[in-house]
Design a protein around this motif. Structure first.
Motif, mmCIF file in Angstrom:
data_model
loop_
_atom_site.group_PDB
_atom_site.id
_atom_site.type_symbol
_atom_site.label_atom_id
_atom_site.label_comp_id
_atom_site.label_asym_id
_atom_site.label_seq_id
_atom_site.Cartn_x
_atom_site.Cartn_y
_atom_site.Cartn_z
ATOM 1 N N ARG A 58 -11.186 -21.934 -20.715
ATOM 2 C CA ARG A 58 -10.550 -21.702 -22.010
ATOM 3 C C ARG A 58 -11.301 -20.690 -22.872
ATOM 4 O O ARG A 58 -10.716 -19.732 -23.389
ATOM 5 C CB ARG A 58 -10.415 -23.023 -22.782
ATOM 6 N N GLN A 59 -12.618 -20.911 -23.070
ATOM 7 C CA GLN A 59 -13.368 -20.046 -23.975
ATOM 8 C C GLN A 59 -13.285 -18.587 -23.539
ATOM 9 O O GLN A 59 -13.042 -17.687 -24.349
ATOM 10 C CB GLN A 59 -14.828 -20.487 -24.041
ATOM 11 N N ALA A 111 -10.997 -15.755 -25.540
ATOM 12 C CA ALA A 111 -11.770 -14.670 -26.148
ATOM 13 C C ALA A 111 -11.293 -13.313 -25.638
ATOM 14 O O ALA A 111 -11.174 -12.346 -26.410
ATOM 15 C CB ALA A 111 -13.255 -14.856 -25.854
ATOM 16 N N ASP A 162 -9.244 -29.771 -21.827
ATOM 17 C CA ASP A 162 -10.429 -29.246 -21.147
ATOM 18 C C ASP A 162 -11.051 -30.246 -20.184
ATOM 19 O O ASP A 162 -11.657 -29.846 -19.175
ATOM 20 C CB ASP A 162 -11.471 -28.813 -22.177
ATOM 21 N N HIS A 166 -16.317 -11.748 -20.874
ATOM 22 C CA HIS A 166 -15.335 -12.832 -20.902
ATOM 23 C C HIS A 166 -14.344 -12.691 -19.746
ATOM 24 O O HIS A 166 -13.922 -13.699 -19.156
ATOM 25 C CB HIS A 166 -14.601 -12.833 -22.248
#
Length: 405
Positions: free
Chosen positions: A139-140, A144, A172, A230
């Motif tokens: 997810r992060q 991003a 998550d 990312h």
């Protein structure tokens, strides 16, 4: 032979290390045979200071979560945050609890104070967001990357919306379930949603590359590099989760291989910007193939160091660290017929040894492999002495000032 070995040993200084190498490498990798010993962290810190002051190195990369490492980099570069919070949040695997790592971050921040941006030191974690018990949610990294692209490119070019990513990612804890490490059926890595996310991540990374000329004129190089980080992390994590769900005999080979591939990609990105000191376990930085026993099988894969060395050639140098004793872990004086035993007989408490010269001095009569009574320490493999550019030998690792929690 003893004279030859003594002649190959020098004081542990940056200048002595550099004399072993044909040229200044983009990445100078300093390995360690065990984690968390402040004796080794203090030595690393001193060597890094010398490399900064004498050789123009401006970055250190350590075996810690690459995304958390951004917190540390913001602090050392611009003073963002407070040291206590940075040490707690900016490291994985409990590394923030060690006095040696805290001193490194404190010194880097103090060094950067008042320096022009081009001369400031940078910090990087180069491991993926991976722990022994599993892997992070993508997810992060995905959000991003999408968040970087969405205000800067035509909306019609984006392969999805942020809402679509959120729906496909779900909760998550589906991704971080520790049971999935031992039970592939608990992994979501081969679900329909995960498959769709892999395609979207690939398209987002492709879009980042396709729009590079435009993005580099409308954003800072740091922001661009973070978007690429990312992107690498998102695709690497999704690949890792895919193989977490695998049931074939190749599962573990893929998992350890993907982790080191993620490390290698991060190190190559670091090398593209500035010369860097890299610090991690010898096993991640060595040039030879890595092996371990797991579940009654031998797993073999190419380490991050092997992958980077194949790309950079002389731009990558590897200096392994060897230890004599770790008495607080039951590792006592090494047998005299081992590499560590031969080095332990030298008068200096620590030294840098020309590994290839040592291998030549030993000839065909290679020492016996040392057997460690403690699983957390990996002795040198005498068969691969010449595969490293040097050896840093430390006679005794003292009790660390603080252990990870």
């Amino acid at each position: 032979m003893a004279t030859d070995i003594k002649d190959a040993a020098h004081a542990v200084e940056a200048a002595a290390v550099m004399k072993l190498l044909p040229a200044r490498p983009r990445l100078l990798a300093l390995g360690e045979p065990t984690h968390g010993e402040d004796t080794l962290l203090d030595l690393r810190n001193e060597l890094f200071r010398q490399l900064v002051e004498e050789e123009g190195y401006l970055t250190i990369a350590i075996e810690s979560d690459c995304l958390r490492g951004l917190i540390v980099d913001d602090y050392v570069f611009s003073g963002t945050g407070a040291l206590d919070e940075v040490m707690e949040q900016g490291f994985s695997h409990g590394w923030g609890a060690f006095a040696g790592n805290r001193e490194l971050v404190r010194w880097m921040r103090a060094h950067n104070d008042g320096q022009p941006a081009s001369e400031r030191l940078r910090f990087a974690g180069f491991d993926g967001p991976l722990e022994i018990t599993g892997a992070a949610s993508p997810r992060q990294a995905l959000t991003a990357l999408h968040g970087y692209l969405s205000p800067r490119v035509d909306a019609d070019l984006l392969p999805c919306t942020e809402q679509t990513l959120d729906r496909l990612l779900g909760a998550d804890d589906r991704w971080t379930d520790p049971a999935a490490m031992r039970d592939p059926s608990r992994s979501v890595g081969r679900s329909a949603e995960a498959g769709r996310l892999r395609l979207l991540a690939d398209d987002l990374v492709a879009l980042l590359d396709l729009q590079r000329p435009h993005l580099l004129t409308t954003t800072s190089r740091d922001d661009w590099d973070r978007a690429r980080l990312h992107g690498r992390t998102a695709t690497g994590l999704l690949r890792y989760h895919y193989w977490m769900a695998d049931t074939s005999p190749a599962r573990m080979t893929w998992l350890v291989g993907v982790r080191d591939q993620m490390m290698a990609h991060n190190l190559l990105a670091v090398a593209a910007r500035r010369p860097a000191l890299v610090h991690a376990h010898n096993g991640h930085l060595q040039r030879e193939k890595s092996t371990m026993r797991m579940g009654g099988r031998t797993v073999e894969w190419w380490s991050a160091g092997a992958l980077v060395s194949a790309r950079l050639g002389e731009g990558y140098a590897f200096v392994a660290t060897a230890l004599g004793t770790i008495r607080h872990q039951g590792v006592d004086t090494p047998p005299p017929d081992t590499v560590e035993g031969l080095l332990y007989a030298l008068p200096a408490d620590r030294c840098v040894v020309d590994a290839r010269r040592l291998a030549t001095a030993l000839g065909d009569a290679r020492p016996a492999p040392r057997v460690s009574p403690w699983f957390g320490y990996s002795p040198l493999d005498p068969a691969h002495l010449a595969d490293s550019d040097g050896i840093v030998f430390v006679k005794d690792a003292l009790q660390s000032r603080r252990r990870p929690q």
